[in-house]
Design a protein around this motif. Structure first.
Motif: not given
Length: 198
Positions: A73, A80-81, A84, A87, A100, A104
């Motif tokens: 990203s 963080e990418a 996600h 999730w 989920r 994460s």
């Protein structure tokens, strides 16, 4: 603790996570992901830390996918990418929302300096295991024989150089990220000194 004592969970989700990691990771990054689980599970077992093996395994397999070009990203840090992505993976696996979210969280927290084991045992274990595998933190916490067997079965394949290049790229594009901070504070030197590469 021996390699044979490490429990590797066999579920539909763990098989799928390994398949995803195999499809998208370089050989060095794939072996790193496998070792991240092995170090984490071994440390948990040796230190009587109760943990969810399936959650830890899936998180380990997916934790660095934010570094690969297909999932990189340009707007959020790689962890963080990856969170996600976990999730979304969990949704496809039929996991409830809470599970989920946990996957994460574990992935995002693996980049923290410290994760409270009482609050998040899986995050604590993944933070510890990736610290060992990438920059050689706390090797004394693992028996020499175990380290040798894990590295023989899942060799490093130039992980250090690959990781430094990935983090420098992240730092250049996302200077405010934790990867950016790592690069500015001697990451390359720590990786180069990793005892696992000797």
């Amino acid at each position: 603790m021996r390699f044979a004592d490490i429990v590797i969970p066999e579920t539909a989700a763990t098989r799928a996570a390994l398949e995803v990691a195999t499809a998208y990771c370089s050989p060095a990054l794939l072996n790193h992901s496998v070792r991240a689980y092995l170090w984490a599970a071994a440390y948990g077992a040796m230190n009587d830390i109760a943990f969810d093996a399936e959650l830890l395994y899936v998180s380990s397999m997916l934790h660095d996918l934010g570094l690969v070009k297909e999932f990189d990203s340009h707007t959020v840090p790689f962890e963080e990418a990856g969170g996600h992505l976990a999730w979304v993976f969990g949704a496809a696996a039929g996991w409830p929302v809470e599970r989920r979210v946990r996957a994460s969280e574990v992935i995002v927290r693996h980049m923290w300096d410290k994760v409270d084991v009482a609050e998040d045992p899986e995050g604590h274990l993944l933070e510890l295991s990736t610290g060992l595998d990438v920059s050689g933190r706390r090797p004394e916490a693992f028996p020499v024989e175990l380290r040798a067997e894990v590295l023989e079965r899942h060799p490093r394949l130039g992980l250090g150089e690959e990781f430094v290049a990935c983090f420098r790229d992240q730092a250049e594009r996302k200077p405010d990220s934790l990867a950016g901070r790592f690069v500015r504070t001697g990451f390359a030197e720590r990786v180069a000194a990793n005892v696992l590469d000797r």
